[in-house]
Motif scaffolding. Structure first.
Motif, PDB file in Angstrom:
ATOM      1  N   SER A  30      36.101  41.117  11.535  1.00 16.07           N
ATOM      2  CA  SER A  30      35.206  41.213  12.688  1.00 16.07           C
ATOM      3  C   SER A  30      35.546  42.377  13.610  1.00 16.07           C
ATOM      4  O   SER A  30      34.872  42.595  14.617  1.00 16.07           O
ATOM      5  N   SER A  51      34.054  51.065  10.259  1.00 16.67           N
ATOM      6  CA  SER A  51      33.251  49.897  10.614  1.00 16.67           C
ATOM      7  C   SER A  51      33.822  48.620  10.006  1.00 16.67           C
ATOM      8  O   SER A  51      34.691  48.642   9.143  1.00 16.67           O
ATOM      9  N   ARG A  52      33.284  47.507  10.445  1.00 18.51           N
ATOM     10  CA  ARG A  52      33.792  46.200  10.024  1.00 18.51           C
ATOM     11  C   ARG A  52      33.722  46.007   8.520  1.00 18.51           C
ATOM     12  O   ARG A  52      34.643  45.464   7.913  1.00 18.51           O
ATOM     13  N   THR A 100      34.288  45.192  19.673  1.00 19.43           N
ATOM     14  CA  THR A 100      32.882  45.477  19.961  1.00 19.43           C
ATOM     15  C   THR A 100      32.287  46.335  18.845  1.00 19.43           C
ATOM     16  O   THR A 100      33.014  47.055  18.168  1.00 19.43           O
ATOM     17  N   PRO A 101      30.996  46.254  18.636  1.00 17.54           N
ATOM     18  CA  PRO A 101      30.373  47.038  17.568  1.00 17.54           C
ATOM     19  C   PRO A 101      30.319  48.520  17.896  1.00 17.54           C
ATOM     20  O   PRO A 101      30.480  48.915  19.036  1.00 17.54           O
TER      21      PRO A 101
END
Length: 123
Positions: A30, A51-52, A100-101
């Motif tokens: 995540s 990225s995740r 956070t994204p």
């Protein structure tokens, strides 16, 4: 999440090194993961982010084409493959996790930090 970076060492210019960062906890997937570095007498700077899911990357211009960030969510680990190393790559390298994204280059966005691993590139 707790992060433990490893893999640093002494390498000659032009050589390669692979850093690893192991994360504790069951929510590793995540987090956006990043690598930063801090050279002696300088501020900590962004190196790479991932990225995740591992499909999107961002690199500092200074390492683009030479470094590659990757992750294995099954092993709760992120890696930084460094090639064509230069003396100016000498620094303590830190892995960091962002809850956070989006892929941020800002230190303040990252919530958790590893202890750092020293990379020394000799000329």
């Amino acid at each position: 999440v707790q992060l433990q970076a490893s893999g640093g060492g002494l390498v000659q210019a032009g050589g390669s090194l692979r850093l690893s960062c192991a994360a504790s906890g069951r929510t590793f997937s995540s987090y956006v993961m990043g690598w930063f570095r801090q050279a002696p007498g300088k501020e900590r700077e962004f190196v790479a982010a991932l990225s995740r899911g591992g499909g999107v990357t961002k690199y500092a211009d200074s390492v683009k084409g030479r470094f590659a960030i990757s992750r294995d969510n099954a092993k709760n680990s992120v890696y930084l493959q460094m090639s064509s190393l230069k003396p100016e790559d000498t620094a303590v390298y830190y892995c960091a996790a962002d809850s956070t994204p989006g892929l941020s280059t800002s230190l303040s966005r990252y919530d958790y930090w590893g202890q750092g691993t020293l990379v020394t590139v000799s000329s």
